[in-house]
Design an enzyme around this catalytic site. Structure first.
Site, PDB file in Angstrom:
ATOM      1  CE  LYS A  27      -3.907  -2.207   2.324  1.00  0.00           C
ATOM      2  NZ  LYS A  27      -4.858  -2.144   3.459  1.00  0.00           N
ATOM      3  CG  ASP A  79       4.614  -3.981 -15.071  1.00  0.00           C
ATOM      4  OD1 ASP A  79       3.907  -4.248 -16.062  1.00  0.00           O
ATOM      5  OD2 ASP A  79       4.205  -4.086 -13.892  1.00  0.00           O
TER       6      ASP A  79
END
Length: 402
Positions: free
Chosen positions: A18, A128
């Site tokens: 997170k 990515d």
């Protein structure tokens, strides 16, 4: 450590990590703190990726990367404190159906192209590049984040694993997975940038690829010619075509090649590098550019909320001995402080300057121009006779007797 920061609010969420906004207590500066559960990492076999990410980020610094400032750990989590970019990620703005102009997309390609060119100079392959991993600052400048599956190649080396997000992966990655080629290298990131650029302008990706699409079908799909909207300019279409070139050898894969394209013929890349070019799209400042439910989830749903960590760990540590706490820490995890690193580099530069000044002063001094003292020779002179030497006898004369 964790106590040096005040937690403000949650702004992001990944598969097992997170992100929240934090404020450093001594300076008041705001950062983004990414924290990853050690238990989740170990359970999913992802610990190696986190360790590699911190190791890579501790060696990188660029205006269009999300730079690492601190890294540390405790008994529960691994922490990475990075630049705070309040403009949100590109995926959020695409979901808000922002209509990005050609100028907006072109500037993003320049900024991220500069970052990719720098990564290539450091032999780093990101693997990515996608809207989720592109963050905007308050002014709209783009930055690359999330180096979890990035790798540093050996000189002239190749990557060979099938890593990335399928809709943004280059044809050669699938060909490598099908064992048609030995590996791939830096052009795969430029292909991904081309997919992102197309998606920003069109609102949809150029190829319909899903996670369950067979590899052979994907490979064949990626080499089919693209159809572009008629209202796209010729120069913009040329840029996308050269980024989405199936052959990596013919694809744009460096900043030098990017500068040669027609659309960037009169572009001031130095101004772009210094963030002097104003982005056409500026994220709104009247609200946080992220999902507002993340904060509620952290406060209500999360079983180990971050704002209660201090009390939770204090209770655990009162039971455990200090040595036991130290033994639970991951030794391979790098503890990093960019401020200390900047001080070290500044001192190193000063020492080098002092050394250069000393060497210059020695070279220009009179000592350098003095002739060496020649030893006296006992050999006869050229005339054949040796000159007599005068000796000084300092022995006291004897006194006369009385």
């Amino acid at each position: 450590n964790f106590d040096h920061f005040q937690i403000l609010r949650a702004i992001g969420k990944g598969s097992f990590g997170k992100v929240c906004i934090v404020q450093k207590r001594d300076t008041g500066r705001l950062f983004a703190m990414k924290y990853v559960s050690r238990g989740a990492c170990t359970g999913r076999g992802a610990l190696g990726g986190v360790l590699k990410e911190v190791e890579l980020l501790s060696t990188l610094e660029h205006p269009f990367l999300v730079n690492l400032w601190f890294s540390f750990q405790d008994e529960e989590d691994l922490f990475m404190v990075c630049d705070l970019l309040a403009g949100g990620d590109l995926r959020y703005h695409l979901q808000q159906q922002v209509d990005f102009s050609e100028r907006s997309v072109a500037l993003l390609v320049c900024e991220l192209g500069s970052a990719l060119d720098y990564l290539q100079s450091q032999r780093v392959l990101h693997r990515d590049i996608k809207p989720d991993n592109i963050l905007l600052d308050e002014e709209g400048h783009a930055h690359i984040t999330d180096f979890n599956i990035a790798t540093r190649l050996l000189p002239d080396g190749l990557a060979c694993s099938m890593s990335g997000t399928k809709p943004y992966m280059a044809p050669e990655v699938f060909m490598c997975a099908l064992e048609e080629i030995a590996g791939y290298t830096y052009p795969v990131d430029w292909w991904s940038l081309g997919v992102v650029a197309f998606e920003m302008r069109a609102g949809s990706r150029p190829f319909v690829v899903h996670s369950n699409t067979p590899l052979d079908d994907v490979k064949n799909l990626l080499i089919t010619p693209l159809q572009y909207p008629r209202y796209w300019s010729e120069n913009f279409v040329d840029l996308i075509n050269r980024l989405l070139e199936p052959d990596p050898g013919g694809r744009i894969s460096s900043l030098r090649e990017l500068k040669r394209t027609q659309i960037f013929r009169h572009t001031d890349f130095e101004a772009i590098q210094q963030k002097k070019t104003i982005p056409p799209f500026k994220p709104p400042k009247d609200h946080l550019n992220c999902d507002p439910s993340l904060e509620l989830e952290e406060m209500i749903v999360e079983t180990k909320p971050l704002h209660k960590k201090k009390k939770r760990l204090a209770k655990q540590r009162s039971i455990q001995k200090e040595n036991d706490v130290e033994s639970t820490l991951i030794k391979e995890f790098i503890v990093y402080n960019r401020y200390k690193e900047m001080k070290r580099k500044a001192m190193e530069m000063k020492e080098n300057e002092w050394q250069q000044e000393l060497e210059t002063a020695m070279a220009n001094s009179e000592v350098a121009h003095l002739k060496p003292i020649e030893e006296a020779s006992n050999e006869p002179s050229a005339s054949g006779t040796s000159e007599p030497l005068d000796y000084i006898d300092r022995t006291p004369s004897p006194k006369s007797s009385v």
